[in-house]
Design an enzyme around this catalytic site. Structure first.
Site, PDB file in Angstrom:
ATOM      1  N   ASN A  78     -15.455  13.853  61.920  1.00  0.00           N
ATOM      2  CA  ASN A  78     -16.239  14.165  60.333  1.00  0.00           C
ATOM      3  C   ASN A  78     -16.844  12.721  60.045  1.00  0.00           C
ATOM      4  O   ASN A  78     -17.231  13.105  59.190  1.00  0.00           O
ATOM      5  CB  ASN A  78     -15.511  14.465  59.527  1.00  0.00           C
ATOM      6  N   LEU A 133      -5.017  13.867  66.141  1.00  0.00           N
ATOM      7  CA  LEU A 133      -5.453  12.387  65.097  1.00  0.00           C
ATOM      8  C   LEU A 133      -6.212  12.226  64.062  1.00  0.00           C
ATOM      9  O   LEU A 133      -6.024  11.247  63.512  1.00  0.00           O
ATOM     10  CB  LEU A 133      -5.949  11.844  66.391  1.00  0.00           C
ATOM     11  N   GLY A 192     -12.327   8.023  65.351  1.00  0.00           N
ATOM     12  CA  GLY A 192     -11.017   6.806  64.609  1.00  0.00           C
ATOM     13  C   GLY A 192     -10.719   5.623  65.344  1.00  0.00           C
ATOM     14  O   GLY A 192     -11.024   5.166  66.364  1.00  0.00           O
ATOM     15  N   TYR A 228       1.681  10.730  50.538  1.00  0.00           N
ATOM     16  CA  TYR A 228       0.972  10.933  52.136  1.00  0.00           C
ATOM     17  C   TYR A 228       2.677  11.825  52.953  1.00  0.00           C
ATOM     18  O   TYR A 228       2.471  12.238  54.423  1.00  0.00           O
ATOM     19  CB  TYR A 228       1.164   9.757  52.303  1.00  0.00           C
ATOM     20  N   ILE A 263      -7.702   4.787  66.579  1.00  0.00           N
ATOM     21  CA  ILE A 263      -6.807   5.068  68.022  1.00  0.00           C
ATOM     22  C   ILE A 263      -7.309   5.968  68.512  1.00  0.00           C
ATOM     23  O   ILE A 263      -7.156   6.431  69.778  1.00  0.00           O
ATOM     24  CB  ILE A 263      -5.287   5.981  67.002  1.00  0.00           C
TER      25      ILE A 263
END
Ligand code: UDP
Length: 338
Positions: free
Chosen positions: A35, A78, A13, A151, A15
């Site tokens: 994934n 993360l 990703g 979230y 970061i």
């Protein structure tokens, strides 16, 4: 930092890939678990090799296999659902994903005797009216009919899980609340404002400001962020605690738009304007946007002497240059095809 094997979930990703770069340069051997739902192979293609392998899987699936954790002394977790847009579109999937995955990762790290750092979010503060946001303050959420808060609530549960294991069994777990992180490789598809503004301006389109543009944020460059993550992971005093990671340089979204417009023009790009769009038009009924978000950075400063080094202007100019390169390449290949 002692050099041993390190796992990064969400390693492909935005970061995660920067953290991977930082740890590889410091001599670590890495396993990147992703994934590729929002992670991208292109983020890590230059890193993969003998000292950095990739496991294409969810974090929970990968870390359920004890053999993956052999010789692993650190786990950076993360992997998570990214961006407000995704969260609003499918809150149930996001909630399951965030909580179940973190639970498995924490317990796997505990079994392996590894230290673990989980990335939480400034969303955990919900709509706290007091600024700056300090790690121990009361959390304030909106009603459960406003999907955005799911979230922050799910990330708060993740934090409880990490802190509980630190207390109960001495897990070396650190919780980090990331504030608006920006930099190379971040994409605008999931709603993040900086890559959206940059790609709009470079493409000659007006920038879309949600609401009146007077909301404020403080943006921190991803390279400063991963530096803090790497340091916190090995800090004995950090275990069982929560740390804000971000910048204290506040800017309104309107000022950000003006700065992007100015820097794109300076870089020889098109001169664009701003348009204002209502929150309802973008996110539908019942969406609430925190008007201000500013971290109290005292704790991190005291812990590791943190002070961000990359100014927003520099981040923006790098992003503008790479977006200009990207659109030039896309233009060339379309010309060749056409
Ligand atoms: N925003 C905007 N235009 C966009 C995307 C976002 O005006 O195209 C606003 C958004 O409403 C918020 C701020 O920019 O007030 C930061 O949004 P982002 O999603 O990047 O981060 P967060 O909301 O998590 O702070």
């Amino acid at each position: 930092m002692e050099k041993t094997k390190t796992i990064i979930t969400g390693g492909a990703g935005f970061i995660g890939s920067h953290l991977a770069e930082r740890l590889l340069a410091a001599g670590h051997d890495l396993i990147l678990v992703d994934n590729f739902s929002t992670g991208r192979h292109s983020n890590i293609e230059k890193l993969v090799g003998d000292r950095c392998r990739v496991v294409e899987s969810t974090a929970a699936e990968a870390l359920s296999d004890p053999s993956l954790l052999e010789g692993v002394s650190r786990v950076f977790h993360l992997a998570a659902a990214v961006g407000v847009k995704l969260v609003v579109d499918d809150p149930a999937a996001m909630i399951r994903n965030n909580i179940d995955e973190t639970d498995v990762v924490l317990r796997a790290a505990a079994r392996a005797g590894a230290s673990v750092l989980i990335t939480s979010s400034s969303e955990v503060y919900g709509k706290c009216p007091v600024l700056p946001l300090q790690e121990d303050m009361e959390l304030v959420y909106g009603p459960t009919t406003a999907s955005r808060w799911s979230y922050g609530l799910s990330k708060a549960i993740d934090e409880h899980l990490a802190i509980d294991l630190a207390r109960r069994i001495g897990l070396r777990s650190v919780v980090v609340r990331l504030f608006n992180t920006v930099g190379p490789r971040q994409v605008g598809r999931y709603g993040m404002v900086v890559p959206r503004f940059v790609s709009q301006a470079v493409a000659g389109k007006d920038l879309t400001l949600y609401g009146n543009g007077q909301q404020t944020r403080a943006f921190c460059d991803v390279r400063d962020v991963v530096d803090a993550l790497a340091q916190l992971m090995d800090l004995e005093d950090a275990y069982g605690r929560v740390f804000n990671v971000g910048s204290t340089q506040q800017i309104t979204i309107e000022q950000l738009a003006d700065q992007v417009i100015e820097q794109v023009a300076e870089a020889g790009g098109p001169k664009v304007d701003k348009t204002y769009v209502s929150y309802e038009a973008v996110y539908g009924e019942g969406f609430e946007d925190p008007p201000h978000r500013l971290p109290d950075m005292t704790r991190l400063q005291e812990a590791i002497g943190f002070s961000p080094k990359v100014p927003l202007r520099q981040t923006l100019s790098e992003l503008i240059a790479s977006e200009q390169d990207r659109t030039r390449l896309v233009g060339q290949s379309e010309e060749e095809k056409g």
